[in-house]
Design a protein around this motif. Structure first.
Motif, PDB file in Angstrom:
ATOM      1  N   LYS A 131       0.996  -1.328   0.036  1.00  0.00           N
ATOM      2  CA  LYS A 131      -0.109  -0.224  -0.227  1.00  0.00           C
ATOM      3  C   LYS A 131       1.211   1.390   0.032  1.00  0.00           C
ATOM      4  O   LYS A 131       1.981   1.594   0.380  1.00  0.00           O
ATOM      5  CB  LYS A 131      -0.808   0.170   1.178  1.00  0.00           C
ATOM      6  CG  LYS A 131      -1.691  -1.308   1.401  1.00  0.00           C
ATOM      7  CD  LYS A 131      -2.236  -1.069   2.289  1.00  0.00           C
ATOM      8  CE  LYS A 131      -3.548  -2.177   2.465  1.00  0.00           C
ATOM      9  NZ  LYS A 131      -4.568  -1.756   3.600  1.00  0.00           N
ATOM     10  N   TRP A 132      -0.214   2.354  -0.519  1.00  0.00           N
ATOM     11  CA  TRP A 132       1.050   3.577  -0.314  1.00  0.00           C
ATOM     12  C   TRP A 132       2.470   3.743   0.947  1.00  0.00           C
ATOM     13  O   TRP A 132       2.791   4.360   0.292  1.00  0.00           O
ATOM     14  CB  TRP A 132       0.372   4.573  -1.149  1.00  0.00           C
ATOM     15  CG  TRP A 132      -0.507   5.456  -0.480  1.00  0.00           C
ATOM     16  CD1 TRP A 132      -2.068   5.242  -0.130  1.00  0.00           C
ATOM     17  CD2 TRP A 132      -0.348   5.772   0.783  1.00  0.00           C
ATOM     18  NE1 TRP A 132      -2.447   5.937   0.167  1.00  0.00           N
ATOM     19  CE2 TRP A 132      -1.816   6.545   1.044  1.00  0.00           C
ATOM     20  CE3 TRP A 132       1.179   7.023   1.013  1.00  0.00           C
ATOM     21  CZ2 TRP A 132      -1.538   7.824   2.038  1.00  0.00           C
ATOM     22  CZ3 TRP A 132       0.434   8.417   1.532  1.00  0.00           C
ATOM     23  CH2 TRP A 132      -0.658   8.486   2.533  1.00  0.00           C
ATOM     24  N   SER A 133       1.118   3.590   1.884  1.00  0.00           N
ATOM     25  CA  SER A 133       1.527   4.259   3.425  1.00  0.00           C
ATOM     26  C   SER A 133       2.149   3.327   3.716  1.00  0.00           C
ATOM     27  O   SER A 133       2.406   3.791   4.735  1.00  0.00           O
ATOM     28  CB  SER A 133       0.433   4.084   4.078  1.00  0.00           C
ATOM     29  OG  SER A 133      -0.850   3.447   4.149  1.00  0.00           O
ATOM     30  N   ARG A 134       2.580   2.534   2.596  1.00  0.00           N
ATOM     31  CA  ARG A 134       3.882   0.721   3.850  1.00  0.00           C
ATOM     32  C   ARG A 134       4.756   1.485   3.003  1.00  0.00           C
ATOM     33  O   ARG A 134       6.204   1.671   3.348  1.00  0.00           O
ATOM     34  CB  ARG A 134       3.614  -0.541   3.984  1.00  0.00           C
ATOM     35  CG  ARG A 134       4.311  -0.996   4.346  1.00  0.00           C
ATOM     36  CD  ARG A 134       3.670  -2.450   4.474  1.00  0.00           C
ATOM     37  NE  ARG A 134       5.200  -3.219   5.230  1.00  0.00           N
ATOM     38  CZ  ARG A 134       5.392  -4.290   4.827  1.00  0.00           C
ATOM     39  NH1 ARG A 134       4.534  -5.528   4.052  1.00  0.00           N
ATOM     40  NH2 ARG A 134       6.149  -5.025   5.914  1.00  0.00           N
ATOM     41  N   ALA A 135       5.272   1.825   1.698  1.00  0.00           N
ATOM     42  CA  ALA A 135       6.135   2.555   0.556  1.00  0.00           C
ATOM     43  C   ALA A 135       6.924   3.675   0.986  1.00  0.00           C
ATOM     44  O   ALA A 135       5.446   4.470   1.101  1.00  0.00           O
ATOM     45  CB  ALA A 135       5.764   1.894  -0.627  1.00  0.00           C
ATOM     46  N   HIS A 136       7.681   3.273   1.294  1.00  0.00           N
ATOM     47  CA  HIS A 136       8.805   4.878   1.429  1.00  0.00           C
ATOM     48  C   HIS A 136       9.743   4.951   0.134  1.00  0.00           C
ATOM     49  O   HIS A 136      10.142   4.150  -0.326  1.00  0.00           O
ATOM     50  CB  HIS A 136       9.341   4.608   2.754  1.00  0.00           C
ATOM     51  CG  HIS A 136       8.268   4.631   4.344  1.00  0.00           C
ATOM     52  ND1 HIS A 136       7.281   3.828   4.254  1.00  0.00           N
ATOM     53  CD2 HIS A 136       7.891   5.776   5.570  1.00  0.00           C
ATOM     54  CE1 HIS A 136       6.599   4.104   5.265  1.00  0.00           C
ATOM     55  NE2 HIS A 136       7.051   5.717   5.991  1.00  0.00           N
ATOM     56  N   PHE A 137       9.980   6.195   0.280  1.00  0.00           N
ATOM     57  CA  PHE A 137      11.426   6.409  -0.763  1.00  0.00           C
ATOM     58  C   PHE A 137      12.566   6.829   0.462  1.00  0.00           C
ATOM     59  O   PHE A 137      12.658   7.012   1.568  1.00  0.00           O
ATOM     60  CB  PHE A 137      10.898   8.331  -1.178  1.00  0.00           C
ATOM     61  CG  PHE A 137      10.136   8.275  -2.020  1.00  0.00           C
ATOM     62  CD1 PHE A 137       9.624   7.078  -3.012  1.00  0.00           C
ATOM     63  CD2 PHE A 137       9.165   9.533  -1.961  1.00  0.00           C
ATOM     64  CE1 PHE A 137       8.379   7.174  -3.821  1.00  0.00           C
ATOM     65  CE2 PHE A 137       8.064   9.325  -3.039  1.00  0.00           C
ATOM     66  CZ  PHE A 137       7.729   8.044  -4.331  1.00  0.00           C
ATOM     67  N   PHE A 138      13.898   5.950  -0.454  1.00  0.00           N
ATOM     68  CA  PHE A 138      14.587   6.229   0.027  1.00  0.00           C
ATOM     69  C   PHE A 138      15.132   7.694   0.148  1.00  0.00           C
ATOM     70  O   PHE A 138      15.627   8.127  -1.011  1.00  0.00           O
ATOM     71  CB  PHE A 138      15.676   5.036  -0.457  1.00  0.00           C
ATOM     72  CG  PHE A 138      17.123   5.371   0.268  1.00  0.00           C
ATOM     73  CD1 PHE A 138      18.001   4.351   1.125  1.00  0.00           C
ATOM     74  CD2 PHE A 138      18.682   6.483  -0.415  1.00  0.00           C
ATOM     75  CE1 PHE A 138      18.893   4.248   1.578  1.00  0.00           C
ATOM     76  CE2 PHE A 138      19.480   6.139   0.397  1.00  0.00           C
ATOM     77  CZ  PHE A 138      19.364   5.077   0.759  1.00  0.00           C
ATOM     78  N   TRP A 147       8.082  11.419   6.623  1.00  0.00           N
ATOM     79  CA  TRP A 147       7.358  11.146   7.340  1.00  0.00           C
ATOM     80  C   TRP A 147       6.343   9.784   6.589  1.00  0.00           C
ATOM     81  O   TRP A 147       6.542   9.940   5.617  1.00  0.00           O
ATOM     82  CB  TRP A 147       6.915  12.025   8.406  1.00  0.00           C
ATOM     83  CG  TRP A 147       6.310  11.172  10.069  1.00  0.00           C
ATOM     84  CD1 TRP A 147       5.607  11.069  10.350  1.00  0.00           C
ATOM     85  CD2 TRP A 147       7.797  11.759  10.240  1.00  0.00           C
ATOM     86  NE1 TRP A 147       5.341  10.566  12.050  1.00  0.00           N
ATOM     87  CE2 TRP A 147       6.795  11.370  12.088  1.00  0.00           C
ATOM     88  CE3 TRP A 147       8.649  11.337  11.485  1.00  0.00           C
ATOM     89  CZ2 TRP A 147       8.042  10.905  12.850  1.00  0.00           C
ATOM     90  CZ3 TRP A 147       9.874  11.355  11.778  1.00  0.00           C
ATOM     91  CH2 TRP A 147       9.108  10.752  13.378  1.00  0.00           C
ATOM     92  N   ASP A 148       5.331   9.090   7.954  1.00  0.00           N
ATOM     93  CA  ASP A 148       4.208   8.267   7.662  1.00  0.00           C
ATOM     94  C   ASP A 148       3.226   9.472   7.364  1.00  0.00           C
ATOM     95  O   ASP A 148       3.393  10.255   7.916  1.00  0.00           O
ATOM     96  CB  ASP A 148       4.294   7.593   9.316  1.00  0.00           C
ATOM     97  CG  ASP A 148       5.259   6.856   8.959  1.00  0.00           C
ATOM     98  OD1 ASP A 148       5.792   5.961   7.891  1.00  0.00           O
ATOM     99  OD2 ASP A 148       5.203   5.727  10.258  1.00  0.00           O
ATOM    100  N   ALA A 149       2.527   8.614   7.012  1.00  0.00           N
ATOM    101  CA  ALA A 149       0.948   9.043   6.484  1.00  0.00           C
ATOM    102  C   ALA A 149       0.001   7.966   5.939  1.00  0.00           C
ATOM    103  O   ALA A 149       0.944   6.522   4.955  1.00  0.00           O
ATOM    104  CB  ALA A 149       1.668  10.421   5.366  1.00  0.00           C
ATOM    105  N   ARG A 150      -1.003   7.978   6.397  1.00  0.00           N
ATOM    106  CA  ARG A 150      -2.150   7.421   5.926  1.00  0.00           C
ATOM    107  C   ARG A 150      -3.359   8.271   5.619  1.00  0.00           C
ATOM    108  O   ARG A 150      -3.172   9.623   5.719  1.00  0.00           O
ATOM    109  CB  ARG A 150      -1.935   6.279   7.149  1.00  0.00           C
ATOM    110  CG  ARG A 150      -3.174   7.120   7.932  1.00  0.00           C
ATOM    111  CD  ARG A 150      -3.522   5.888   9.442  1.00  0.00           C
ATOM    112  NE  ARG A 150      -2.441   5.283   9.947  1.00  0.00           N
ATOM    113  CZ  ARG A 150      -2.701   4.494  11.234  1.00  0.00           C
ATOM    114  NH1 ARG A 150      -3.545   4.063  10.945  1.00  0.00           N
ATOM    115  NH2 ARG A 150      -2.111   4.407  11.991  1.00  0.00           N
ATOM    116  N   GLU A 151      -4.070   7.374   5.009  1.00  0.00           N
ATOM    117  CA  GLU A 151      -5.580   8.438   4.774  1.00  0.00           C
ATOM    118  C   GLU A 151      -6.336   7.984   5.670  1.00  0.00           C
ATOM    119  O   GLU A 151      -6.235   6.670   6.003  1.00  0.00           O
ATOM    120  CB  GLU A 151      -5.777   7.726   3.418  1.00  0.00           C
ATOM    121  CG  GLU A 151      -7.469   8.426   3.055  1.00  0.00           C
ATOM    122  CD  GLU A 151      -7.343   8.351   0.997  1.00  0.00           C
ATOM    123  OE1 GLU A 151      -8.660   9.193   0.860  1.00  0.00           O
ATOM    124  OE2 GLU A 151      -6.570   7.672   0.263  1.00  0.00           O
TER     125      GLU A 151
END
Length: 447
Positions: A131-138, A147-151
């Motif tokens: 899910k997009w909220s679990r994928a982070h950019f290096f 930071w973390d975020a979610r909808e």
């Protein structure tokens, strides 16, 4: 006969309620973790996030100082939800920002999507599209730090999901350094870390995408960082010295140094967790046995048992500190160790039977953190003085003899284990062999 019985029941109920009122509340995992380790060490299902969290504190602060003094620090959290949703959220096609920002060119949009997908921070536990909220950019460039975020309820909320406190603890330790000269050098090192990428195309693109994303309107105080504790033991200086050495590697690329900062933070946290768990139980220090692939079943089993003992000590320390803690809370603290170690190349695998070892990336990170940039170190000294004396990792015969491991495992097995480590580091470009008697450890020139 009924009335006395009811009276006894009533008295018992009153007594029970009175007891409940006076019973001390069972503490949850974060509170226990802070008591034992100084900060919140919590399973994040990926293992890479402490380093990303640290960079958020360093580069998203309210002021110019990357390591500010004071009881509290404020940071401006940014979500990068525009870019992350573009890549990992199929419903993003209906987001009005997409039509306002992106040209109506399907090929160009797909190219951007694939470019951003290549920037993903690895998820070793992920077998499918996240899910997009679990994928982070290096964080290849400063504007990619997020930071973390979610909808939630139709809006984007910037809040903790995977950045759970390990990086906050590392940040508190760095900014609370009593050695003012080292503290200032680390400050300057962080200020220069991204200097080579300030005007890079990736930084310009990341900055533009970040501007389209949800960000704190005002800097906020992070309560997790505020509650962490630093200067608890001398082992914290090993972490500070490592960060300083990484930042002072003048010939290393910024990406190599960023990877090393994140990897060193993760490695130090798990080594610290092991040490402080043993200390809280009144146990003497004992080395972690690393199997470097020499092919000895005895050494492999010893390393596997060592891991189980470490995990058992962490659970024992948690239960000793809070006997009533829920098993799920206890296991989150325990799982922080193995997940962080596995994700950063300190265990052989994420799943299945595990033992301590070194990946090539882990070895390069350790070299960057411990070997001065201006000169190398003889391999034999690296194995003894760095791996064993400084980090508590047993690889060679010297460590086995000093720790008493030769009483249960033949010394020749450790000799072969050390030789195998040397071969791996030679192949990786981290050891240069000048003669049969001279092998020097240094950072590989092509990072």
């Amino acid at each position: 006969m009924a009335a006395p019985f009811k009276s006894v029941q009533l008295e018992a109920a009153i007594g029970l309620n009175m007891q409940d009122d006076t019973t001390e509340k069972v503490r949850k995992g974060p509170e226990v973790s802070r008591e034992l380790f100084g900060g919140v060490l919590d399973f994040d299902a990926a293992g890479h996030y402490p380093g990303l969290e640290l960079l958020n504190f360093v580069y998203c602060g309210a002021g110019e100082d990357p390591l500010p003094a004071g009881d509290t620090v404020k940071i401006t959290r940014r979500s990068h939800d525009f870019g992350r949703r573009l890549v990992w959220d199929s419903s993003f096609k209906d987001d009005p920002r997409r039509h306002n920002v992106l040209l109506d060119d399907a090929a160009a949009e797909e190219t951007l999507r694939e470019l951003l997908r290549c920037l993903q921070l690895d998820i070793p536990s992920g077998a499918k599209e996240p899910k997009w909220s679990r994928a982070h950019f290096f964080p290849y460039t400063q504007s990619l730090i997020h930071w973390d975020a979610r909808e939630r309820y139709g809006s984007i909320r910037v809040e903790r999901l995977y950045l759970r406190g390990g990086g906050a603890l590392a940040f508190k330790i760095l900014r609370s350094d009593p050695d003012t000269m080292r503290l200032e050098c680390i400050r300057e090192g962080f200020k220069l870390l991204y200097s080579a990428t300030v005007e890079s195309p990736l930084e310009i693109l990341a900055g533009f995408i970040n501007e389209q994303s949800k960000t704190d309107e005002q800097p906020v105080v992070d309560d997790i960082e505020k509650a962490t504790q630093a200067n608890l033991d001398d082992f914290e200086n090993v972490y500070r010295d490592g960060i300083l050495n990484i930042l002072q590697q003048g010939d290393a690329t910024s990406v190599a140094k960023i990877r090393a900062v994140m990897g060193w933070t993760a490695l130090w946290l798990v080594l610290m967790q092991n040490r402080r768990a043993r200390h809280s139980l009144g146990m003497a220090e004992s080395p972690i046995i690393c199997d470097c692939g020499a092919g000895s079943p005895q050494l492999r089993r010893a390393s596997q048992r060592c891991l189980q003992q470490v995990l058992g000590n962490i659970v024992g320390a948690v239960v000793h500190a809070e006997p009533g803690i829920a098993s799920a809370q206890r296991n989150k603290i325990r799982s922080f160790f193995w997940a962080t170690a596995a994700a950063n190349g300190f265990l052989n695998a994420w799943r299945g039977r595990k033992h301590f070892t070194f990946s090539v990336d882990a070895l390069e990170m350790i070299v960057l953190a411990t070997i001065p940039a201006v000169h190398g170190m003889p391999f034999e000294r690296f194995v003894t003085e760095v791996l064993y004396d400084r980090l508590g990792l047993a690889v060679g015969r010297g460590a086995a003899e000093a720790s008493g491991l030769v009483n249960s495992i033949d010394a020749s097995i450790f000799e072969e284990n050390e030789a195998q480590l040397a071969l791996q580091m030679i192949a990786a470009g981290l050891v240069t062999q000048y003669s049969d008697a001279t092998r020097m450890v240094s950072r590989r020139t092509a990072s």
